[in-house]
Design a protein around this motif. Structure first.
Motif, PDB file in Angstrom:
ATOM      1  N   ARG A 117       4.369  -0.493  -1.635  1.00 54.16           N
ATOM      2  CA  ARG A 117       5.210  -1.236  -0.678  1.00 54.16           C
ATOM      3  C   ARG A 117       4.347  -2.048   0.273  1.00 54.16           C
ATOM      4  O   ARG A 117       4.657  -3.193   0.572  1.00 54.16           O
ATOM      5  CB  ARG A 117       6.092  -0.265   0.135  1.00 54.16           C
ATOM      6  CG  ARG A 117       7.150   0.468  -0.632  1.00 54.16           C
ATOM      7  CD  ARG A 117       8.306  -0.394  -1.120  1.00 54.16           C
ATOM      8  NE  ARG A 117       8.789  -1.298  -0.112  1.00 54.16           N
ATOM      9  CZ  ARG A 117       9.200  -2.552  -0.376  1.00 54.16           C
ATOM     10  NH1 ARG A 117       9.197  -3.015  -1.591  1.00 54.16           N
ATOM     11  NH2 ARG A 117       9.630  -3.330   0.587  1.00 54.16           N
ATOM     12  N   LEU A 118       3.280  -1.457   0.749  1.00 50.16           N
ATOM     13  CA  LEU A 118       2.377  -2.154   1.668  1.00 50.16           C
ATOM     14  C   LEU A 118       1.757  -3.375   0.992  1.00 50.16           C
ATOM     15  O   LEU A 118       1.657  -4.439   1.592  1.00 50.16           O
ATOM     16  CB  LEU A 118       1.293  -1.207   2.173  1.00 50.16           C
ATOM     17  CG  LEU A 118       0.328  -1.755   3.222  1.00 50.16           C
ATOM     18  CD1 LEU A 118       1.076  -2.259   4.448  1.00 50.16           C
ATOM     19  CD2 LEU A 118      -0.677  -0.691   3.622  1.00 50.16           C
ATOM     20  N   LYS A 119       1.363  -3.229  -0.269  1.00 54.64           N
ATOM     21  CA  LYS A 119       0.788  -4.360  -1.009  1.00 54.64           C
ATOM     22  C   LYS A 119       1.811  -5.481  -1.167  1.00 54.64           C
ATOM     23  O   LYS A 119       1.478  -6.658  -1.031  1.00 54.64           O
ATOM     24  CB  LYS A 119       0.269  -3.902  -2.369  1.00 54.64           C
ATOM     25  CG  LYS A 119      -1.012  -3.119  -2.277  1.00 54.64           C
ATOM     26  CD  LYS A 119      -1.488  -2.654  -3.644  1.00 54.64           C
ATOM     27  CE  LYS A 119      -2.741  -1.810  -3.497  1.00 54.64           C
ATOM     28  NZ  LYS A 119      -3.214  -1.277  -4.774  1.00 54.64           N
ATOM     29  N   ILE A 120       3.050  -5.114  -1.440  1.00 52.52           N
ATOM     30  CA  ILE A 120       4.106  -6.121  -1.568  1.00 52.52           C
ATOM     31  C   ILE A 120       4.293  -6.852  -0.239  1.00 52.52           C
ATOM     32  O   ILE A 120       4.376  -8.083  -0.203  1.00 52.52           O
ATOM     33  CB  ILE A 120       5.431  -5.470  -2.025  1.00 52.52           C
ATOM     34  CG1 ILE A 120       5.315  -5.013  -3.483  1.00 52.52           C
ATOM     35  CG2 ILE A 120       6.605  -6.436  -1.851  1.00 52.52           C
ATOM     36  CD1 ILE A 120       6.448  -4.103  -3.931  1.00 52.52           C
ATOM     37  N   LEU A 121       4.346  -6.095   0.846  1.00 52.18           N
ATOM     38  CA  LEU A 121       4.513  -6.707   2.165  1.00 52.18           C
ATOM     39  C   LEU A 121       3.338  -7.630   2.501  1.00 52.18           C
ATOM     40  O   LEU A 121       3.531  -8.721   3.035  1.00 52.18           O
ATOM     41  CB  LEU A 121       4.664  -5.636   3.241  1.00 52.18           C
ATOM     42  CG  LEU A 121       5.975  -4.865   3.214  1.00 52.18           C
ATOM     43  CD1 LEU A 121       5.919  -3.691   4.181  1.00 52.18           C
ATOM     44  CD2 LEU A 121       7.136  -5.779   3.546  1.00 52.18           C
ATOM     45  N   ALA A 122       2.137  -7.185   2.181  1.00 53.36           N
ATOM     46  CA  ALA A 122       0.951  -7.997   2.457  1.00 53.36           C
ATOM     47  C   ALA A 122       0.992  -9.292   1.646  1.00 53.36           C
ATOM     48  O   ALA A 122       0.665 -10.365   2.160  1.00 53.36           O
ATOM     49  CB  ALA A 122      -0.317  -7.209   2.141  1.00 53.36           C
ATOM     50  N   GLY A 127      -0.335 -15.643   5.271  1.00 53.70           N
ATOM     51  CA  GLY A 127      -0.226 -16.824   6.129  1.00 53.70           C
ATOM     52  C   GLY A 127       0.698 -16.635   7.311  1.00 53.70           C
ATOM     53  O   GLY A 127       0.826 -17.511   8.139  1.00 53.70           O
ATOM     54  N   VAL A 128       1.371 -15.493   7.400  1.00 46.46           N
ATOM     55  CA  VAL A 128       2.248 -15.215   8.522  1.00 46.46           C
ATOM     56  C   VAL A 128       1.416 -14.655   9.662  1.00 46.46           C
ATOM     57  O   VAL A 128       0.737 -13.641   9.500  1.00 46.46           O
ATOM     58  CB  VAL A 128       3.372 -14.221   8.135  1.00 46.46           C
ATOM     59  CG1 VAL A 128       4.210 -13.868   9.342  1.00 46.46           C
ATOM     60  CG2 VAL A 128       4.212 -14.794   7.018  1.00 46.46           C
TER      61      VAL A 128
END
Length: 131
Positions: A117-122, A127-128
């Protein structure tokens, strides 16, 4: 050095903790540098519209944590520790990750699932800068 901090009665945390968090954030972000003089207790109390006692407690706690040093009659300074900003940042990240891990476990997620999940969010947030 601007002594203005944003404090909220609606936050639920004591004002001194809000002050501590914001000062640590200023140090971690490099806004307040090692060895730099910080606003006096009275100056910060007036600017933040809180009592001198509240700011004094925050400064005392920050001294205990090694973030600030106070020299009687001279003032308070950011501790002379080149790694202080990194240490504060890592502590804050660890605090948030610990909460995320506890929440994930309560939902029955494994560490691998949380990492995914963390990888997906990253990946989705490249660029955010701010949310």
């Amino acid at each position: 050095m601007d002594p203005y901090l944003v404090l909220s009665q609606k936050d639920g945390r004591p004002m001194y903790l809000q002050i501590m968090e914001q000062i640590k954030s200023l140090v971690a972000q490099g806004e307040w540098h090692a060895g730099e003089k910080v606003p006096s207790i009275r100056e910060l109390a007036v600017a933040s519209k809180v009592s001198v006692i509240t700011v004094k407690r925050a400064y005392q706690e920050l001294e205990r944590e090694g973030v600030l040093l106070t020299q009687p009659g001279v003032g308070s300074f950011v501790a002379k520790n080149d790694e202080l900003g990194d240490q504060i940042m890592k502590q804050e990240i660890d605090k948030h990750l610990s909460k995320a891990w506890a929440q994930a476990k309560s939902f029955g997620l494994s560490l691998d699932e949380l990492m995914a999940r963390l990888k997906i969010l990253a990946t989705n947030n490249k660029g955010v800068k701010d949310e």
